[in-house]
Enzyme design. Structure first.
Site, PDB file in Angstrom:
ATOM      1  N   HIS B 183       0.772  -1.223   0.000  1.00 42.29           N
ATOM      2  CA  HIS B 183       0.000   0.000   0.000  1.00 42.29           C
ATOM      3  C   HIS B 183       0.823   1.305   0.000  1.00 42.29           C
ATOM      4  O   HIS B 183       0.655   2.155  -0.858  1.00 42.29           O
ATOM      5  CB  HIS B 183      -0.847  -0.076   1.262  1.00 42.29           C
ATOM      6  N   CYS B 479       1.991   2.616 -25.077  1.00 41.00           N
ATOM      7  CA  CYS B 479       0.936   3.257 -24.288  1.00 41.00           C
ATOM      8  C   CYS B 479       0.383   2.335 -23.220  1.00 41.00           C
ATOM      9  O   CYS B 479      -0.712   2.526 -22.738  1.00 41.00           O
ATOM     10  CB  CYS B 479      -0.179   3.798 -25.185  1.00 41.00           C
TER      11      CYS B 479
END
Lengths: 101, 551
Positions: B183, B479
């Site tokens: 996290h 991309c």
């Protein structure tokens, strides 16, 4: 107190298979707990060979580690028990994790 | 002293230490001096206050953080936890002790199960400490405040803490616990913070000590020389100043335009604010996915024109509709597929319903005619040169000038030089290219470990496309998510990629990283990655090959 009518309400019990891919963790577990909080009479959940836990308790629901495809026994007792069990069974059978993109 | 941990990103930061205040202690086990009723009331109030605080933070945080916080609120309100607190208080314990025992007991229960449940255990412990802190009136998990920006040092950050982190105040994040995939590290990356995690001992550094945090080296220096501080400050300022303005380039001046992936007008504004030199991927699905019927040519043209205009003259590369069995459309029945990832999706949808594709190309041609900016158009999921040629001819018929394709299917990468003969440019979608190369469904968590664009097999395919691009002297963009990983971006450029398109948030780090290396250096890094045999090995080989003076 109408103790005279402690008629032995039989336990309403129904089995359901966990429909959420992620199991009853995180979001799906929260959905179960939120529904349980609104059900009267209350419902309990357990594994077929397990001990029933309070469906209103997020910690206890998580502690059962219900995975996708697991059998859950939903139980309730008292007037309206059928309806409580029906609602919970219907919820657990669904995919409760909306994030699928 | 130098503390070693795992760096997130490559940046360096300097500042005084502020440790997160955790002054709450384990409550006394002795009997309470207060009555049962008073203790119950205190416990109830404390839990209400903790729940209210978490709800408040959830509202401010939004997104995934809000979800974690909402789950914590359910834990605070857990009736079985309350039963335990009540039982302990009835036995004569204080509400502090009762709450501490109840949450710790529940945390132990989940910990014993391992996996996801064990992660939730940390949330329960966090709530327990919060409740005790509330009852004893001491600060808990308070992000320190200071007049000047500081380096935040903590054991680990809970979701509740990270949600309210004020980044104007924090120049770097250092934790003694956590891991690069946890996290805290993800948050640091998303917000472009310099961070070193899993660095044991850092909590011993006293407040106000000026430290140099070097994410590339994974170190925290608590006794830096003045020269080191000056050097770090210069690097920090360079990164900050570089932010919005300068175009992407290597240290030898080779231009590598840094573009943004967007899907709406508001994304377009964020992209320009973050210094994107254009748009490498405009997802057009937003117009289609929730629509009951296909949007008209007029509607589409108006939307595309608004987005292109918002880019103020910068190039916009629009991808034609990327929908199909994996992302179904209400108005296009493709039937059920057992294996949608390998079914009718991407350009295959357009082959099945040519009018849908032709209408979109017509709308894009009208946008091009409106002349509000430069528009390139490409198709997703092209399988070979013949399919590329078919798409290019349709686009040219519509009047479009610059037409390319996306390479996401390995077959198309293998014949890239044939593809380049018929297109003006190519853009690689690394997420799908990885999924198809490794034959691992992106949506299936059980095979998530295969979904790593660092795998040398994926990199070699990108290298094949890179060679074809160099030979044809035509542009090659990436991309996918791979472009937003600064170190992987170096490898991609080394493989022949000429522009990178990413989430606007990642632009700053990638720009700063590219500027430190020359064309020769990135080619060497690419060679090191290609020679590895696993994704992990490729990562390590490149890290090891990074020329030492990064700053």
């Amino acid at each position: 107190m109408n103790t005279e009518s402690v008629q032995e309400d039989s336990i309403v019990s129904q089995e359901v298979i966990v429909g959420s891919k992620a199991g009853l963790h995180a979001r799906p577990a929260a959905a179960v707990v939120e529904l349980a909080g609104r059900l009267e009479p209350a419902v309990t959940l357990r594994k077929p060979e397990g001990v029933a836990v309070n469906a209103k308790s997020i910690v206890k629901v998580l502690s059962q580690n219900f995975s996708h495809g697991d059998l859950v026994v939903v139980e309730s007792q008292g007037e309206g028990a059928e309806e409580s069990v029906r609602q919970m069974v219907e919820l657990i059978a669904q995919e409760l994790d909306s994030e699928s993109d | 002293m130098i503390y070693t941990g795992l760096g997130v990103g490559l940046s360096v930061a300097v500042g005084p230490v502020r440790r997160m205040a955790h002054t709450v202690h384990e409550p006394d086990a002795g009997p309470s001096a207060l009555s049962r009723e008073v203790e119950l009331e205190r416990a109830k109030r404390a839990l209400d206050a903790v729940a209210a605080e978490l709800e408040h933070r959830a509202q401010r945080a939004g997104g995934p953080a809000a979800e974690v916080l909402s789950a914590q609120v359910l834990m605070v309100r857990d009736p079985d936890v309350w039963d335990e607190i009540e039982a302990s208080i009835s036995e004569g314990l204080s509400s502090e002790r009762a709450a501490f025992l109840a949450f710790r007991g529940m945390a132990e229960l989940l910990k014993s199960l391992g996996g996801t449940q064990a992660e939730r255990a940390a949330d329960l412990e966090d709530i327990g400490w919060r409740t005790v802190a509330n009852l004893t009136g001491v600060p808990y998990g308070v992000i320190p405040v200071a007049d000047e920006p500081f380096v935040l040092v903590a054991d680990d950050l809970s979701p509740a803490d990270t949600a309210v982190l004020d980044l104007d105040q924090v120049v770097a994040l250092v934790t003694s616990g956590g891991s690069p995939t946890a996290h805290t590290a993800i948050l640091a990356r998303a917000r472009g913070l310099t961070a070193v995690v899993s660095a044991p001992g850092v909590l011993d550094i006293p407040d106000d000590t000026v430290v140099v945090v070097d994410a590339a080296a994974g170190t925290v220096d608590s006794e830096p020389t003045s020269a080191r501080i000056a050097e770090a400050k210069a690097a920090q300022i360079a990164v900050e100043d570089d932010s919005p303005a300068s175009p992407g380039r290597l240290s030898d001046g080779t231009a590598i335009p840094l573009l943004a992936n967007i899907g709406s007008v508001s994304d377009a504004r964020e992209a320009t604010a973050k210094g994107a030199e254009g748009v490498g991927l405009l997802r057009t699905e937003f117009l289609f996915l929730d629509a009951a019927e296909a949007p008209s040519v007029e509607t589409q043209a108006a939307e595309y024109t608004e987005i292109v205009a918002a880019l103020e003259g910068r190039k916009v590369t629009a991808r034609t509709l990327d929908a199909g069995a994996d992302k179904p459309l209400a108005f296009l029945d493709l039937g059920h597929e057992d294996n949608p990832a390998l079914g009718v999706r991407g350009i295959r949808t357009g082959r099945k319903d040519e009018k849908l594709l032709k209408d979109q190309l017509e709308a894009l041609a009208r946008t091009q005619a409106a002349d509000v900016g430069e528009l390139w158009v490409m198709a997703p999921m092209i399988s070979d040169a013949a399919e590329a040629e078919w798409f290019v001819s349709l686009a040219r018929e519509a009047g479009l000038k610059t037409v390319g394709v996306m390479i996401e299917v390995p077959s198309c990468a293998v014949v890239a030089e044939q593809v380049y003969e018929v297109v003006d440019f190519v853009s690689i979608g690394t997420n799908d290219l990885t999924q198809y190369t490794m034959a691992a469904d992106r949506q299936n968590g059980a095979v998530a470990a295969y979904q790593d664009a660092w795998h040398p097999a994926v990199l070699r395919l990108i290298g094949m496309v890179g060679k074809a691009a160099t030979a044809s002297k035509k542009p090659l963009s990436v991309c996918g998510e791979a472009a937003s990983d600064p170190v992987l971006a170096l490898v991609l450029v080394g493989l022949g990629v000429t522009s990178l398109s990413m989430t606007p948030k990642a632009l700053r780090d990638v720009r700063a990283t590219l500027a430190r290396f020359s064309s020769d250096e990135v080619r060497e890094l690419a060679a090191a990655a290609l020679a590895a045999s696993t994704a992990e090995g490729a990562r390590e080989a490149v890290r090891a090959a990074l020329p030492r003076p990064l700053r």
